[in-house]
Design an enzyme around this catalytic site. Sequence first.
Site, PDB file in Angstrom:
ATOM      1  N   ASN A   1      17.239 -29.153  10.886  1.00 10.45           N
ATOM      2  CA  ASN A   1      17.343 -29.895   9.629  1.00 10.45           C
ATOM      3  C   ASN A   1      18.698 -29.534   9.034  1.00 10.45           C
ATOM      4  O   ASN A   1      18.874 -28.454   8.494  1.00 10.45           O
ATOM      5  CB  ASN A   1      16.200 -29.488   8.690  1.00 10.45           C
ATOM      6  CG  ASN A   1      16.214 -30.275   7.397  1.00 10.45           C
ATOM      7  OD1 ASN A   1      17.150 -31.045   7.129  1.00 10.45           O
ATOM      8  ND2 ASN A   1      15.180 -30.106   6.592  1.00 10.45           N
TER       9      ASN A   1
ATOM     10  N   ARG B   1      15.818 -33.751  12.064  1.00  7.29           N
ATOM     11  CA  ARG B   1      15.365 -34.521  10.905  1.00  7.29           C
ATOM     12  C   ARG B   1      16.547 -35.391  10.455  1.00  7.29           C
ATOM     13  O   ARG B   1      17.629 -34.886  10.194  1.00  7.29           O
ATOM     14  CB  ARG B   1      14.964 -33.576   9.779  1.00  7.29           C
ATOM     15  CG  ARG B   1      14.647 -34.334   8.526  1.00  7.29           C
ATOM     16  CD  ARG B   1      14.358 -33.400   7.382  1.00  7.29           C
ATOM     17  NE  ARG B   1      13.998 -34.185   6.214  1.00  7.29           N
ATOM     18  CZ  ARG B   1      14.368 -33.871   4.975  1.00  7.29           C
ATOM     19  NH1 ARG B   1      15.092 -32.813   4.753  1.00  7.29           N
ATOM     20  NH2 ARG B   1      14.006 -34.629   3.973  1.00  7.29           N
TER      21      ARG B   1
ATOM     22  N   HIS C   1      10.130 -38.311   2.875  1.00 12.21           N
ATOM     23  CA  HIS C   1       9.061 -37.357   3.233  1.00 12.21           C
ATOM     24  C   HIS C   1       8.055 -38.001   4.208  1.00 12.21           C
ATOM     25  O   HIS C   1       6.907 -37.569   4.277  1.00 12.21           O
ATOM     26  CB  HIS C   1       8.254 -36.884   1.999  1.00 12.21           C
ATOM     27  CG  HIS C   1       9.014 -36.100   0.994  1.00 12.21           C
ATOM     28  ND1 HIS C   1       8.856 -36.302  -0.355  1.00 12.21           N
ATOM     29  CD2 HIS C   1       9.923 -35.107   1.136  1.00 12.21           C
ATOM     30  CE1 HIS C   1       9.643 -35.467  -1.018  1.00 12.21           C
ATOM     31  NE2 HIS C   1      10.310 -34.734  -0.144  1.00 12.21           N
TER      32      HIS C   1
ATOM     33  N   ARG D   1      15.081 -33.883 -10.459  1.00 12.96           N
ATOM     34  CA  ARG D   1      15.297 -35.335 -10.471  1.00 12.96           C
ATOM     35  C   ARG D   1      14.349 -36.010 -11.457  1.00 12.96           C
ATOM     36  O   ARG D   1      13.182 -35.619 -11.576  1.00 12.96           O
ATOM     37  CB  ARG D   1      15.053 -35.936  -9.083  1.00 12.96           C
ATOM     38  CG  ARG D   1      16.060 -35.517  -8.064  1.00 12.96           C
ATOM     39  CD  ARG D   1      15.794 -36.230  -6.736  1.00 12.96           C
ATOM     40  NE  ARG D   1      16.220 -35.403  -5.627  1.00 12.96           N
ATOM     41  CZ  ARG D   1      15.544 -35.240  -4.501  1.00 12.96           C
ATOM     42  NH1 ARG D   1      14.406 -35.863  -4.308  1.00 12.96           N
ATOM     43  NH2 ARG D   1      16.014 -34.460  -3.554  1.00 12.96           N
TER      44      ARG D   1
ATOM     45  N   GLU E   1       6.387 -30.133   8.586  1.00 13.85           N
ATOM     46  CA  GLU E   1       7.289 -31.179   9.074  1.00 13.85           C
ATOM     47  C   GLU E   1       7.955 -30.781  10.391  1.00 13.85           C
ATOM     48  O   GLU E   1       8.173 -31.631  11.255  1.00 13.85           O
ATOM     49  CB  GLU E   1       8.352 -31.472   8.002  1.00 13.85           C
ATOM     50  CG  GLU E   1       7.763 -32.251   6.834  1.00 13.85           C
ATOM     51  CD  GLU E   1       8.578 -32.159   5.550  1.00 13.85           C
ATOM     52  OE1 GLU E   1       8.591 -31.076   4.932  1.00 13.85           O
ATOM     53  OE2 GLU E   1       9.203 -33.149   5.160  1.00 13.85           O
TER      54      GLU E   1
END
Length: 397
Positions: free
Chosen positions: A7, A91, A180, A241, A385
Amino acid sequence: MNILVINCGSSSLKYQLIDSENEKVLARGLAERIGIDGSMLTHVPAGKDKVVIGKAMPDHSEAVRLVIDALVDKEHGVIGSLSEIGAVGHRVVHGGEKFDRAVLIDGSVIRDIEELSSLAPLHNPANLIGIRACAENMAGVKQAAVFDTAFHQTMPQKAYMYGLPFEYYEKYKVRRYGFHGTSHDYVSARAAELLGKTREKLKIIVCHLGNGASISAVCEGKCVDTSMGMTPLEGLIMGTRSGDLDPAILDFISEKEGLSASEMNTVLNKRSGVLGLSDGLSSDFRDLCDAADQGNELARLTLDTYCYRVAKYIGSYAMAMQGVDVIVFTAGIGENSFGVRERICSYLGWLGAVIDPEALKKRGEDVVVSKAESRVTVMIVPTNEELSIARQTLALL
Ligand code: ADP
């Protein structure tokens, strides 16, 4: 076969080496401050002490070399040589409309990811740097791209269109993509498996509540809606955010505060969310929950606002799917924060949810937190993940 899961960010590279036969993590780690002074690699071999290697990493290629060195090192390594890495799974954040599943990487996939960089200018270029760095250092080893957006490509058009001039969709592909996806896919499948049911027969709402947060409606195995949009800024309130807001606020604040479009973007991505709402107290829910427990009113308001937004989305997705069988909490906050789960669950009674308060206190494990008589099953399912990327990579070989 051992699969290296990568990642890659603009100045960091996270990795896990997973043995696909028993799905055990052989080693994990993080290269930080790549291209910046003080770069270091933290390498954690399974069953051994972690090692921190402070060494200059001028670029990602050097970072990949150091990761390989750490993996084959005599003392803290976990494999004998590079030949024991069978494949690499990356990823990749944005797959646009082009990728609805993981793919093996070749020249044309690289060009496509490059083209999609206009939709994810912070992420896709960094992901590509990781792909190229691995290609340079692991010639002949197959590499796969696993996209964050892919699982959401099954959304119907009515769920992904915005109320904007149609030409922006045609010209620039402005639409909802969602992120996601790997987690929403993994967690919804795992929830069904834990319940001994097939996902294709269930209506599942997955609440992925981490630093970034999103929620999705998975109807009979397919994603039909999700809260993040063309970028990961839309939807739930997150660590820093904003999530959903009246778009006219941007113009209003930028005029009042004299901020440029890019400065406004920084406010929305880095200074908003629970950090902004709590007046800078923290973006970490451990701090917010502690402060709220100690009577801090703003921390309490922040948590209430955050959880109310999640509950509103759950309600709308129950409507979108015309019902809901399972609601799942996952990711850092979803798996760990009792305070957040408790607040969200306080809204679920009208759906027929009956919560077991003791089970709701559990942390970081697969657990059903609703009682047997509950009309909807509420669960905690830790996401993974990296394992999902490894599985998808293996499936492509
Ligand atoms: P991401 O992968 O998006 O960076 P994570 O899924 O790792 O984020 O979630 C990180 C967040 O999880 C932290 O910011 C913190 O707020 C929250 N978190 C982690 N552990 C706990 C805990 N024990 N209680 C409450 N919140 C927690």
